[in-house]
Write a protein that holds these residues in place. Structure first.
Motif, PDB file in Angstrom:
ATOM      1  N   THR A 121      18.798  -2.849  56.497  1.00  0.00           N
ATOM      2  CA  THR A 121      17.767  -3.172  57.073  1.00  0.00           C
ATOM      3  C   THR A 121      16.585  -2.279  56.816  1.00  0.00           C
ATOM      4  OG1 THR A 121      18.259  -1.689  59.065  1.00  0.00           O
ATOM      5  CG2 THR A 121      19.246  -4.052  58.995  1.00  0.00           C
ATOM      6  N   ARG A 171       8.911  -6.750  63.271  1.00  0.00           N
ATOM      7  CA  ARG A 171       8.729  -8.093  63.042  1.00  0.00           C
ATOM      8  C   ARG A 171       7.196  -8.250  63.221  1.00  0.00           C
ATOM      9  NH1 ARG A 171      11.769 -10.671  60.961  1.00  0.00           N
ATOM     10  NH2 ARG A 171      11.035 -12.538  62.079  1.00  0.00           N
ATOM     11  N   HIS A 197      17.828 -10.708  48.108  1.00  0.00           N
ATOM     12  CA  HIS A 197      17.341 -11.766  49.178  1.00  0.00           C
ATOM     13  C   HIS A 197      16.839 -11.150  50.383  1.00  0.00           C
ATOM     14  CE1 HIS A 197      19.064 -15.034  46.686  1.00  0.00           C
ATOM     15  NE2 HIS A 197      20.059 -14.541  46.893  1.00  0.00           N
ATOM     16  N   SER A 199      16.383 -11.468  54.381  1.00  0.00           N
ATOM     17  CA  SER A 199      16.468 -12.176  55.588  1.00  0.00           C
ATOM     18  C   SER A 199      15.575 -11.977  56.499  1.00  0.00           C
ATOM     19  CB  SER A 199      18.093 -12.189  56.118  1.00  0.00           C
ATOM     20  OG  SER A 199      18.181 -13.127  57.213  1.00  0.00           O
ATOM     21  N   GLU A 200      14.860 -12.625  57.223  1.00  0.00           N
ATOM     22  CA  GLU A 200      13.697 -12.422  57.991  1.00  0.00           C
ATOM     23  C   GLU A 200      14.082 -13.196  59.631  1.00  0.00           C
ATOM     24  OE1 GLU A 200      10.155 -13.902  56.709  1.00  0.00           O
ATOM     25  OE2 GLU A 200       9.996 -12.195  55.186  1.00  0.00           O
ATOM     26  N   THR A 201      15.555 -13.707  59.603  1.00  0.00           N
ATOM     27  CA  THR A 201      16.039 -14.483  60.802  1.00  0.00           C
ATOM     28  C   THR A 201      16.462 -13.475  61.952  1.00  0.00           C
ATOM     29  OG1 THR A 201      17.998 -14.639  59.631  1.00  0.00           O
ATOM     30  CG2 THR A 201      16.514 -16.336  59.368  1.00  0.00           C
ATOM     31  N   HIS A 202      16.669 -12.224  61.470  1.00  0.00           N
ATOM     32  CA  HIS A 202      17.355 -11.302  62.516  1.00  0.00           C
ATOM     33  C   HIS A 202      16.173 -10.835  63.448  1.00  0.00           C
ATOM     34  CE1 HIS A 202      19.300  -7.466  64.103  1.00  0.00           C
ATOM     35  NE2 HIS A 202      20.224  -8.070  63.641  1.00  0.00           N
ATOM     36  N   LYS A 203      16.763 -10.515  64.798  1.00  0.00           N
ATOM     37  CA  LYS A 203      15.871 -10.579  65.888  1.00  0.00           C
ATOM     38  C   LYS A 203      14.976  -9.297  65.752  1.00  0.00           C
ATOM     39  CE  LYS A 203      18.389 -13.118  69.206  1.00  0.00           C
ATOM     40  NZ  LYS A 203      19.161 -13.308  70.380  1.00  0.00           N
ATOM     41  N   ASN A 206      14.225  -7.275  59.502  1.00  0.00           N
ATOM     42  CA  ASN A 206      14.458  -7.754  58.256  1.00  0.00           C
ATOM     43  C   ASN A 206      15.696  -7.227  57.276  1.00  0.00           C
ATOM     44  OD1 ASN A 206      12.246  -9.334  58.553  1.00  0.00           O
ATOM     45  ND2 ASN A 206      11.127  -8.648  56.509  1.00  0.00           N
TER      46      ASN A 206
END
Length: 262
Positions: A121, A171, A197, A199-203, A206
């Protein structure tokens, strides 16, 4: 196969590599490169004439731009040319962020499996980079600047800038005048090279996952570079015990949670 056929296949493969950066060995265009030495030789000659290099590593055929004499830009040089709002010291910090990420993934097999599953992260990168710069600053001060001189690292400028960078909540839109912003820039350069890669879907943050292409280039290129091995050792000296402590804390937390639900 005629000489014309050889040249046509070599040019077609090289053009594909210019577009993709790497090509799986099972790709139909890679078959002749692997099986036909004349095609392979023609590709290598073409690559050399353009200031690039084609090589095999792992499950891919790779194309990279050489440091000097190339007519092509790398994703890093493109980022520098487009990032006029960043100073030289910012790019220096970006390169060390990337180095810390490579150190983190370039580890034993069990740790590699953990990284591939959980990723790294932005807050983890920020924590590791902060710890590293803090250690280097102390060592350099204790040695009256000898550490920076010996290892050719601008320790004072790096740490002064890093400490001044503003804190930024996850975020939010990334500002280049923040630690998270420089971390994001470092990982975007990797992403453009298809090395990670994101990922930007984690609350909350990233998450960055290395690709096979990055592992293969570490193996083929960086494991043979003395400077990489030196910096990796310096980072390991500062972060190895720290990372072990973090892993132990995580394991203890898992055990405590397990006992609580038993």
């Amino acid at each position: 196969m005629t000489e014309k056929d050889i040249q046509e296949q070599a040019f077609a493969l090289y053009a594909k590599l210019l577009d993709k950066g790497a090509l799986g060995k099972n790709h139909e265009m890679a078959i002749q490169y692997i099986q036909n030495e004349k095609v392979k030789l023609c590709v290598h000659r073409l690559a050399k004439s353009q200031g690039t290099e084609v090589f095999e590593s792992g499950q891919h055929i790779h194309l990279i731009t050489l440091p000097e004499g190339s007519i092509f830009a790398t994703s890093y040089s493109q980022a520098v040319s487009q990032g006029k709002q960043l100073e030289v010291i910012d790019w220096y910090i970006v390169s060390f962020i990337q180095m810390v990420f490579c150190w983190e993934i370039d580890n034993d097999f069990s740790h590699k499996m953990s990284i591939e599953r959980e990723g790294v992260t932005y807050p983890q990168l920020e924590e590791m980079v902060s710890k590293l710069f803090s250690d280097w600053k102390k060592i350099n001060e204790d040695n009256e600047g000898g550490f920076a001189e010996e290892f050719k690292i601008a320790v004072q400028r790096i740490t002064d800038k890093w400490e001044k960078l503003q804190y930024q909540k996850p975020r939010a839109r990334y500002s280049l005048n923040s630690r998270a912003g420089l971390i994001h820039k470092a990982m975007l350069i990797f992403k453009e090279g298809k090395l990670v890669h994101i990922s930007e879907t984690h609350k909350t943050a990233n998450i960055v996952y290395p690709t096979d292409i990055l592992y293969e280039r570490l193996e083929y290129i960086f494991h043979n570079l003395d400077r990489y091995q030196l910096l990796k050792t310096l980072i390991n000296d500062s972060l190895e015990d720290y990372k072990i402590a973090i892993r132990n804390q995580a394991m203890e937390l898992e055990l405590d949670e397990g006992e609580g639900t038993a």
